[in-house]
Scaffold this motif. Structure first.
Motif, PDB file in Angstrom:
ATOM      1  N   GLY A   9      49.567-121.776  74.362  1.00 24.77           N
ATOM      2  CA  GLY A   9      48.762-121.934  75.673  1.00 24.77           C
ATOM      3  C   GLY A   9      49.586-121.779  76.887  1.00 24.77           C
ATOM      4  N   GLU A  10      51.248-122.135  76.709  1.00 20.58           N
ATOM      5  CA  GLU A  10      51.990-121.804  77.462  1.00 20.58           C
ATOM      6  C   GLU A  10      52.263-120.271  77.639  1.00 20.58           C
ATOM      7  OE1 GLU A  10      55.648-123.495  76.781  1.00 20.58           O
ATOM      8  OE2 GLU A  10      54.866-125.533  76.986  1.00 20.58           O
ATOM      9  N   ARG A  11      52.051-119.301  76.663  1.00 21.07           N
ATOM     10  CA  ARG A  11      52.392-118.229  76.602  1.00 21.07           C
ATOM     11  C   ARG A  11      51.135-117.649  77.193  1.00 21.07           C
ATOM     12  NH1 ARG A  11      54.638-116.059  70.915  1.00 21.07           N
ATOM     13  NH2 ARG A  11      56.438-115.192  72.098  1.00 21.07           N
ATOM     14  N   ILE A  12      49.902-117.799  76.779  1.00 23.30           N
ATOM     15  CA  ILE A  12      48.761-117.184  77.583  1.00 23.30           C
ATOM     16  C   ILE A  12      48.543-117.653  79.019  1.00 23.30           C
ATOM     17  CG2 ILE A  12      45.917-117.452  77.451  1.00 23.30           C
ATOM     18  CD1 ILE A  12      47.377-116.347  75.012  1.00 23.30           C
ATOM     19  N   ASP A  13      49.120-118.791  79.301  1.00 22.33           N
ATOM     20  CA  ASP A  13      48.883-119.012  80.710  1.00 22.33           C
ATOM     21  C   ASP A  13      50.078-118.037  81.441  1.00 22.33           C
ATOM     22  OD1 ASP A  13      47.200-121.053  80.618  1.00 22.33           O
ATOM     23  OD2 ASP A  13      48.688-122.869  80.666  1.00 22.33           O
ATOM     24  N   ALA A  14      51.076-117.675  80.873  1.00 24.28           N
ATOM     25  CA  ALA A  14      52.133-116.872  81.393  1.00 24.28           C
ATOM     26  C   ALA A  14      51.580-115.518  81.420  1.00 24.28           C
ATOM     27  CB  ALA A  14      53.522-116.916  80.882  1.00 24.28           C
ATOM     28  N   LEU A  19      49.534-110.774  84.429  1.00 24.60           N
ATOM     29  CA  LEU A  19      48.159-109.950  84.671  1.00 24.60           C
ATOM     30  C   LEU A  19      47.739-109.779  86.049  1.00 24.60           C
ATOM     31  CD1 LEU A  19      45.644-108.026  83.720  1.00 24.60           C
ATOM     32  CD2 LEU A  19      44.321-110.096  83.274  1.00 24.60           C
ATOM     33  N   GLU A  20      47.462-110.990  86.527  1.00 24.71           N
ATOM     34  CA  GLU A  20      47.372-111.147  88.172  1.00 24.71           C
ATOM     35  C   GLU A  20      48.252-110.269  88.902  1.00 24.71           C
ATOM     36  OE1 GLU A  20      47.083-114.711  91.400  1.00 24.71           O
ATOM     37  OE2 GLU A  20      46.333-115.254  89.176  1.00 24.71           O
ATOM     38  N   TRP A  21      49.559-110.686  88.772  1.00 22.76           N
ATOM     39  CA  TRP A  21      50.579-109.916  89.389  1.00 22.76           C
ATOM     40  C   TRP A  21      50.682-108.787  89.417  1.00 22.76           C
ATOM     41  CZ3 TRP A  21      55.232-113.664  88.045  1.00 22.76           C
ATOM     42  CH2 TRP A  21      54.968-114.825  88.392  1.00 22.76           C
ATOM     43  N   MET A  22      50.300-108.009  87.940  1.00 26.76           N
ATOM     44  CA  MET A  22      50.268-106.573  88.059  1.00 26.76           C
ATOM     45  C   MET A  22      49.162-106.054  88.639  1.00 26.76           C
ATOM     46  SD  MET A  22      52.568-105.213  85.962  1.00 26.76           S
ATOM     47  CE  MET A  22      52.063-104.092  85.027  1.00 26.76           C
ATOM     48  N   VAL A  23      48.128-106.455  88.824  1.00 29.20           N
ATOM     49  CA  VAL A  23      46.842-106.226  89.163  1.00 29.20           C
ATOM     50  C   VAL A  23      47.137-106.153  90.805  1.00 29.20           C
ATOM     51  CG1 VAL A  23      44.393-106.565  89.844  1.00 29.20           C
ATOM     52  CG2 VAL A  23      45.261-106.494  87.394  1.00 29.20           C
ATOM     53  N   ASP A  24      47.474-107.082  91.184  1.00 32.17           N
ATOM     54  CA  ASP A  24      48.036-106.889  92.860  1.00 32.17           C
ATOM     55  C   ASP A  24      48.920-106.261  92.983  1.00 32.17           C
ATOM     56  OD1 ASP A  24      46.286-109.353  92.923  1.00 32.17           O
ATOM     57  OD2 ASP A  24      47.970-110.716  93.124  1.00 32.17           O
ATOM     58  N   LEU A  39      50.958-107.484  77.128  1.00 34.78           N
ATOM     59  CA  LEU A  39      49.970-108.495  76.194  1.00 34.78           C
ATOM     60  C   LEU A  39      50.431-108.808  74.878  1.00 34.78           C
ATOM     61  CD1 LEU A  39      46.479-108.187  77.780  1.00 34.78           C
ATOM     62  CD2 LEU A  39      47.987-110.037  78.147  1.00 34.78           C
ATOM     63  N   GLY A  40      50.832-107.471  74.108  1.00 35.48           N
ATOM     64  CA  GLY A  40      51.296-107.655  72.589  1.00 35.48           C
ATOM     65  C   GLY A  40      52.293-108.551  72.336  1.00 35.48           C
ATOM     66  N   ASN A  57      43.756-103.671  73.606  1.00 38.00           N
ATOM     67  CA  ASN A  57      44.295-102.436  74.059  1.00 38.00           C
ATOM     68  C   ASN A  57      43.178-101.581  74.157  1.00 38.00           C
ATOM     69  OD1 ASN A  57      46.946-102.897  73.747  1.00 38.00           O
ATOM     70  ND2 ASN A  57      47.285-102.595  71.777  1.00 38.00           N
ATOM     71  N   MET A  58      41.865-102.177  73.888  1.00 38.01           N
ATOM     72  CA  MET A  58      40.721-101.276  74.382  1.00 38.01           C
ATOM     73  C   MET A  58      40.281-101.668  75.681  1.00 38.01           C
ATOM     74  SD  MET A  58      38.655-100.657  70.804  1.00 38.01           S
ATOM     75  CE  MET A  58      38.421-102.266  70.261  1.00 38.01           C
ATOM     76  N   ALA A  59      40.650-102.756  76.489  1.00 36.68           N
ATOM     77  CA  ALA A  59      40.094-103.333  77.567  1.00 36.68           C
ATOM     78  C   ALA A  59      40.443-102.268  78.913  1.00 36.68           C
ATOM     79  CB  ALA A  59      40.896-104.483  77.836  1.00 36.68           C
ATOM     80  N   LYS A  60      39.237-102.311  79.525  1.00 37.95           N
ATOM     81  CA  LYS A  60      39.596-101.396  80.673  1.00 37.95           C
ATOM     82  C   LYS A  60      39.418-101.967  82.186  1.00 37.95           C
ATOM     83  CE  LYS A  60      37.327 -97.220  78.858  1.00 37.95           C
ATOM     84  NZ  LYS A  60      37.381 -97.465  77.321  1.00 37.95           N
ATOM     85  N   THR A  61      39.153-103.410  82.089  1.00 42.91           N
ATOM     86  CA  THR A  61      39.140-104.238  83.189  1.00 42.91           C
ATOM     87  C   THR A  61      39.898-105.476  83.257  1.00 42.91           C
ATOM     88  OG1 THR A  61      37.099-105.430  82.719  1.00 42.91           O
ATOM     89  CG2 THR A  61      36.724-103.387  83.777  1.00 42.91           C
ATOM     90  N   GLU A  62      40.121-105.939  84.425  1.00 41.68           N
ATOM     91  CA  GLU A  62      40.842-107.339  84.155  1.00 41.68           C
ATOM     92  C   GLU A  62      39.863-108.623  83.514  1.00 41.68           C
ATOM     93  OE1 GLU A  62      43.045-110.573  87.503  1.00 41.68           O
ATOM     94  OE2 GLU A  62      41.915-108.704  88.244  1.00 41.68           O
ATOM     95  N   GLU A  63      38.613-108.302  83.839  1.00 44.54           N
ATOM     96  CA  GLU A  63      37.989-109.564  83.143  1.00 44.54           C
ATOM     97  C   GLU A  63      37.870-109.142  81.639  1.00 44.54           C
ATOM     98  OE1 GLU A  63      37.026-107.260  85.837  1.00 44.54           O
ATOM     99  OE2 GLU A  63      37.411-108.970  87.110  1.00 44.54           O
ATOM    100  N   GLU A  64      37.922-107.909  81.211  1.00 46.94           N
ATOM    101  CA  GLU A  64      38.070-107.737  79.744  1.00 46.94           C
ATOM    102  C   GLU A  64      39.318-108.467  79.192  1.00 46.94           C
ATOM    103  OE1 GLU A  64      37.490-103.574  79.393  1.00 46.94           O
ATOM    104  OE2 GLU A  64      35.348-103.937  79.274  1.00 46.94           O
ATOM    105  N   LEU A  65      40.395-108.347  79.941  1.00 47.02           N
ATOM    106  CA  LEU A  65      41.561-108.935  79.242  1.00 47.02           C
ATOM    107  C   LEU A  65      41.738-110.225  79.482  1.00 47.02           C
ATOM    108  CD1 LEU A  65      44.358-106.418  80.945  1.00 47.02           C
ATOM    109  CD2 LEU A  65      43.527-106.634  78.579  1.00 47.02           C
ATOM    110  N   ARG A  66      40.956-110.988  80.352  1.00 45.49           N
ATOM    111  CA  ARG A  66      40.919-112.584  80.432  1.00 45.49           C
ATOM    112  C   ARG A  66      40.148-113.020  79.303  1.00 45.49           C
ATOM    113  NH1 ARG A  66      42.689-114.761  84.869  1.00 45.49           N
ATOM    114  NH2 ARG A  66      43.389-113.420  86.541  1.00 45.49           N
TER     115      ARG A  66
END
Length: 66
Positions: A9-14, A19-24, A39-40, A57-66
């Motif tokens: 859970g800690e790793r997923i939160d991190a 992800l949020e920082w990268m997109v920003d 993410l790997g 690895n097939m995700a194209k959007t932030e929503e797909e990665l979440r």
């Protein structure tokens, strides 16, 4: 060694914060593309990581990665 649920859970939160920082910082397209590589490392050692990594690895959007 598989991670405990608490550590997973800690790793997923991190990873989600990263992800949020990268997109920003990089923008939605480039942030998602670069984050797929990271993410790997976040999910390594978790049960089902191989299948999840394949899907992420097939995700194209932030929503797909979440």
């Amino acid at each position: 060694m598989l991670l405990t649920a608490d550590r997973s859970g800690e790793r997923i939160d991190a990873a989600l914060l990263h992800l949020e920082w990268m997109v920003d910082y990089k923008g939605p397209r480039q942030g998602v593309l670069e984050m797929r590589k990271h993410l790997g490392h976040y999910i390594g050692g978790m049960r089902g990581a191989t299948a999840l990594r394949r899907e992420l690895n097939m995700a194209k959007t932030e929503e797909e990665l979440r």
